[in-house]
Scaffold this motif. Structure first.
Motif: not given
Length: 499
Positions: A33-45
């Motif tokens: 998710v860090g590599v994919l643009p626009g998706i951060g750890p906050a959104l993933t969690v």
């Protein structure tokens, strides 16, 4: 010595085969998710909160910690190869790292970012190991009036830090506070802001709010701005690697960046943006090659990336010891604690030591895993940048909907998700930061509880907030944080008008 013994006990928890598996899942997902643009750890969690509800708390938080650190690691890949920082703290990495990549030095830029992240993350975690218990011991003595004042300080500083305008930050905060008040008042039994809907008597599930504002809002915003032309991705040939000269120029910036990043992360609302910019400025002044800055200086990648990751470790200090989140991801982690009926704070070290120390020990393990994943597998992560964004965000939207529906099997929750998604889109469209709203939702009820406890202990005397020295001092800082910037802005406007 107690901290070291507790850490060894934490390693016993974290090194079980199941928890090692969850750590690996977390760091892999985090890097992705860090590599994919626009998706951060906050959104993933946030997206994983419904999925992990049935997991043991220790396993869930080990995975979340892996996602958190992994997102910081992977974000440098996007910044360097695509020139698209996933978060504001990666702007400097994009500035220098992408210039290095265009000069054919992408491998060195990725390597110094990855190794710098490992060094900073390991040192930051070591500082967390010894600082957190000491702060927790002091935090137990803090009275309710001072805890309320601390939350007010977090509210004001976070609102001022996130976004371009303090006023917009405060508006976002008040929106979150209003949402957090929806439901039945536990003290009086009165329904608040329910609009006659019985489904709202128990309040709105924070997972619905978080996923709506973060995931759905981000998806709608990206879809509204999606263009047919693709950003150019710089190809990476071979593994991420550094030569001897790169090592010589990077190791001091790694240490200086760590020294800057950790304290700023640990300060309520310190964030990672300020230390990354300070690190860049410092490296530019100290560098023997200042002419390379702006054209691809390796120090301009090494220092800020270390500061970014050290601040990530620092953020966990106020979260675990005081229950105060100082970043978007920390706010979601606080929501995750509440999902399991846990309240981060000084008592967490007494009531759930296996969770706290297992989590801290997993950070050391996750850092090693991340280094092993990022250096040899850099070309594979780089290929993820070629995934079409419509597919990516369509998947996020579907996952968000299924996750929220699975909480209560309620169509009403889906309606709320759509409403919050539209609100999240509007906030992004008109440049209102989302993080203060999330923190308002989560900390609003906590601040109300501390306020009421302080009033009950004082017999309804409001002066308790002034008579208690610590709360009076913190509230004075809150007042200064609100007034001083406006006074400076007014003086600057007057000088501009007279000049």
């Amino acid at each position: 010595m107690d901290a070291i013994q507790s850490l060894f006990a934490g390693f016993e928890t974290a090194l079980t085969p199941l928890n090692l598996l969850w750590a690996l899942v977390g760091v892999t997902l985090g890097t992705l998710v860090g590599v994919l643009p626009g998706i951060g750890p906050a959104l993933t969690v946030a997206l994983l909160l419904p999925v992990t509800a049935k997991l043991p708390p220790v396993s869930a938080f080990i995975m979340f910690a892996g996602i958190y650190y992994g997102g910081m690691f992977g974000g440098s890949t996007t910044s360097i190869l695509l020139n698209t920082p996933g978060e504001s703290s990666s702007i400097i990495t994009a500035l220098e790292g992408n210039k290095m990549a265009r000069r054919g030095r992408a491998a060195a830029a990725l390597a110094t970012a990855a190794i710098g992240s490992f060094v900073a993350g390991t040192i930051g975690t070591a500082l967390l190991t010894f600082a957190a218990p000491a702060i927790a011991d002091v935090a137990v003595q803090i009275p309710p009036s001072a805890k309320f004042a601390l939350i007010m300080l977090a509210f004001v500083t976070i609102s001022a830090t996130f976004g371009g305008s303090p006023l917009r930050g405060l508006i976002s905060l008040f929106l979150g506070l209003a949402i957090g008040l929806i439901g039945t008042d536990l003290q009086s039994g009165q329904a608040r802001f329910t609009l006659g809907y019985p489904e709202l008597l128990d309040g709105i599930d924070f997972v619905t709010v978080v996923i709506g504002l973060f995931a759905v809002g981000e998806t709608l915003f990206v879809a509204s701005r999606l263009r047919k032309d693709k950003a150019s991705v710089i190809k990476l040939e071979g593994n991420a690697s550094m030569n001897r000269e790169d090592w010589r120029r990077s190791w001091k910036p790694w240490l200086r960046g760590t020294a800057l990043g950790f304290p700023f992360g640990a300060i309520p609302a310190g964030g990672a943006e300020i230390p990354t910019f300070l690190s860049y400025t410092l490296e530019k002044k100290l560098s023997k090659h200042p002419e390379e800055f702006g054209k691809g200086a390796i120090e301009g990648v090494a220092g800020p990336e270390a500061a970014n990751n050290a601040s990530a470790a620092g953020v966990l200090v106020p979260l675990l010891t005081l229950g105060l989140p100082t970043s978007a991801t920390a706010a979601i982690l606080l929501a995750a604690f509440q999902q399991y009926g846990l309240q981060p704070g000084p008592l967490l070290f007494v009531t759930s030591p296996d969770l706290v120390w297992g989590l801290i020990a997993s950070l050391y393990i996750g850092n090693v895993m991340l280094l092993a994943l990022n250096l040899p597998l850099a070309p594979i992560w780089a290929k993820l940048l070629l995934i079409p964004r419509p597919f990516l965000y369509a998947g996020i939207l579907v996952f968000s909907t299924v996750g929220v529906y699975s909480l209560n099997n309620s169509v009403f929750d889906l309606v709320l998700l759509a409403i919050f998604g539209l609100i999240g889109y509007g906030m992004r469209r008109f440049d209102f930061p989302v993080t203060p709203a999330i923190i308002g939702v989560i900390l609003g009820p906590v601040s109300e509880s501390q306020f009421r406890t302080a009033m009950q202990q004082s017999g309804g005397d409001m002066s308790v907030f002034v008579r208690q020295p610590l709360s009076a001092f913190i509230l004075l800082i809150v007042l200064a944080a609100l007034v001083v910037p406006q006074v400076l802005k007014y003086r600057a406007a007057r000088q501009g008008a007279t000049g």
